[in-house]
Motif scaffolding. Structure first.
Motif, PDB file in Angstrom:
ATOM      1  N   LEU A 160       0.830  -1.199   0.000  1.00  0.00           N
ATOM      2  CA  LEU A 160       0.000   0.000   0.000  1.00  0.00           C
ATOM      3  C   LEU A 160       0.868   1.254   0.000  1.00  0.00           C
ATOM      4  N   TYR A 161       1.976   1.220   0.730  1.00  0.00           N
ATOM      5  CA  TYR A 161       2.893   2.367   0.751  1.00  0.00           C
ATOM      6  C   TYR A 161       3.522   2.570  -0.630  1.00  0.00           C
ATOM      7  N   LEU A 162       3.926   1.462  -1.266  1.00  0.00           N
ATOM      8  CA  LEU A 162       4.517   1.576  -2.608  1.00  0.00           C
ATOM      9  C   LEU A 162       3.492   2.121  -3.603  1.00  0.00           C
ATOM     10  N   ALA A 163       2.233   1.715  -3.472  1.00  0.00           N
ATOM     11  CA  ALA A 163       1.191   2.257  -4.346  1.00  0.00           C
ATOM     12  C   ALA A 163       1.032   3.758  -4.112  1.00  0.00           C
ATOM     13  N   GLY A 164       1.155   4.156  -2.841  1.00  0.00           N
ATOM     14  CA  GLY A 164       1.080   5.586  -2.542  1.00  0.00           C
ATOM     15  C   GLY A 164       2.229   6.366  -3.146  1.00  0.00           C
ATOM     16  N   VAL A 165       3.432   5.772  -3.141  1.00  0.00           N
ATOM     17  CA  VAL A 165       4.579   6.422  -3.773  1.00  0.00           C
ATOM     18  C   VAL A 165       4.331   6.586  -5.273  1.00  0.00           C
ATOM     19  N   TRP A 166       3.777   5.538  -5.900  1.00  0.00           N
ATOM     20  CA  TRP A 166       3.493   5.613  -7.346  1.00  0.00           C
ATOM     21  C   TRP A 166       2.474   6.712  -7.643  1.00  0.00           C
ATOM     22  N   ILE A 170       2.919  10.237  -9.858  1.00  0.00           N
ATOM     23  CA  ILE A 170       2.025  10.617 -10.950  1.00  0.00           C
ATOM     24  C   ILE A 170       1.434  12.009 -10.704  1.00  0.00           C
ATOM     25  N   VAL A 171       0.995  12.245  -9.455  1.00  0.00           N
ATOM     26  CA  VAL A 171       0.415  13.564  -9.134  1.00  0.00           C
ATOM     27  C   VAL A 171       1.464  14.662  -9.285  1.00  0.00           C
TER      28      VAL A 171
END
Length: 451
Positions: A160-166, A170-171
């Motif tokens: 979940l943390y890695l998804a947040g980094v991705w 992007i943002v």
């Protein structure tokens, strides 16, 4: 490098100099080399050092090849520049794959190619490059070698943390890309507007120069034309009345007189009292106002009828600047625009005011700066052009070049409407009194300027 990312030149993109990209890549090569060597040898984290150095060396070889094949000043179109930036994204992706993927803090370097593209390349190229970055960041998030860490201590981060980094990458790419593109686009629009204004003024100056050349030509041709006229007169006297050359001599005399009339006309256009060169304040304001009288708005010009009315040299920048301010006043007026002029022995003051809504509080402190406009708030139709806020800025710049000082505000309450005051010192406009342009000035009291 995929051809899909070599997009054609679009919009008003000026492309990138190859030398700029090469210098930036050398900076990236140096940074990557230092980071890899320090992490592996100084900090003791074991990296696939040979593969990492090979990727860094590949970028160095690409730079050397580009430098040897193309001249330094070569400017790349969107296709070539986009392809080189795409290569940088792919090379960074390969390094991140070897060094932990999204766990690696250097993942933020994905922002650099997109920001460079946003500031110099077309919008489509930047969008495609941003999509490539999103795909590559997602790929190294799913498939990457473990982040080098201390022996026997695996470095594990939640998915979940890695998804947040991705998502954060992007943002950040979207925000920085849009921000950089908008800032650069506004700079381009401002440059184009100023260039167009300078072109118009240059053409007016060229026309004035041609008038001067015409007057000089008329002066220089006067002497030989007088000689020709004298010779023709003597020929006409010497030939008999029944000579077959009589008609030819008469025709030659008529053409000489015609040339003399033309030269006199050219000379009169450049005389010291010519209305094209110098004009009283009222005539100057009438010329400025004339194109704006047929829009349903009453335009009132108030100039005192004194004996000592100023006579001003006709200046394209002054005419364009005043015309722009009058046009804005007509656009925002409810029914009336008032233009007044007054003068003292040391200054000339022109005031332009309308009966519209006036300057809003949020823009009143920034009037005269580029991209400050209230048209979007006041426009009547949804699809009406809102403008860029460059008109007042350009007018202010041109008038200040003539030595003017401008102040923007609203009319004193309870009256409504905007009020612009333009003040020139007499020395800036080379003002003469109207009577001085012809005879000795009559004594009189000058009109004081309005407050």
């Amino acid at each position: 490098m995929t051809p899909a990312f070599a997009t054609p030149l679009q919009g008003r993109s000026a492309g990138l100099r190859l030398d700029t990209l090469i210098r930036l890549r050398w900076l990236a090569v140096a940074g990557q080399l230092v980071a890899v060597v320090v992490v592996h040898f100084a900090l003791g984290f074991h990296l696939p050092i040979m593969l990492c150095l090979a990727l860094v060396a590949l970028s160095a070889l690409v730079n050397v090849a580009l430098r040897m094949k193309y001249p330094v000043a070569r400017r790349l179109g969107d296709d070539a520049a986009g392809a080189l930036l795409a290569y940088d994204v792919l090379q960074l992706t390969a390094l991140l794959y070897l060094t932990g993927g999204l766990k690696n803090p250097f993942v933020l370097l994905y922002l650099a190619p997109v920001m460079i593209s946003a500031t110099a390349l077309a919008r489509t190229t930047t969008i495609l490059l941003g999509i490539l970055v999103a795909i590559c960041a997602g790929a190294v998030g799913l498939w990457a070698k473990p982040l080098p860490w201390y022996d026997g201590t695996p470095f594990i981060l939640p998915n979940l943390y890695l998804a947040g980094v991705w998502v954060a990458v992007i943002v950040a790419i979207g925000f920085i890309g849009i921000y950089s593109w908008r800032v650069t686009e506004e700079a381009r629009e401002l440059g184009n507007a100023l260039a167009a204004t300078e072109l118009v003024l240059a053409r007016e100056q060229h026309i004035s120069a041609l008038d001067g050349l015409a007057a000089a030509a008329a002066h220089e041709l006067g002497t030989p034309l007088s000689t020709i006229a004298l010779v023709v007169k003597e020929m006409q006297r010497s030939i008999p009345p029944d000579s077959p050359h009589g008609e030819d001599v008469a025709l030659l005399r008529d053409q000489v007189n015609r040339c003399r009339d033309i030269l006199q006309t050219l000379t009169s256009l450049r005389s010291g009292d010519a209305p094209f060169d110098r004009m009283p304040v009222r005539l100057l304001l009438e010329e400025v106002v004339e194109p704006h009288r047929n829009f349903g708005i009453s335009i009132i010009i108030d100039v005192p009828e004194d004996a000592d009315r100023p006579v001003i040299a006709r200046n394209p920048g002054l005419l364009y600047g005043l015309g722009n301010l009058v046009e804005n006043a007509v656009d925002f007026a409810s029914g009336k625009v008032e233009i007044s002029a007054a003068w003292t022995p040391t200054s000339l003051v022109i005031i332009v005011q309308d009966d519209g809504p006036g300057f809003s509080p949020e823009v009143s402190a920034r009037i005269g700066q580029p991209y400050v406009t209230s048209r979007a708030r006041d426009r009547q139709e949804p699809d009406e052009e809102s403008g860029l806020g460059l008109g007042v800025f350009i007018a202010k710049t041109l008038l200040e070049r003539t030595g003017a000082t401008l102040s923007f505000g609203n009319k004193p309450a309870p009256a409504a409407g905007a009020r612009i005051k333009i003040t020139w010192p007499r020395s800036a406009l080379a003002i003469e009194m109207e009577d001085n342009a012809r005879t000795q000035r009559a004594p009189g009291t000058l009109t004081p300027p309005p407050a």
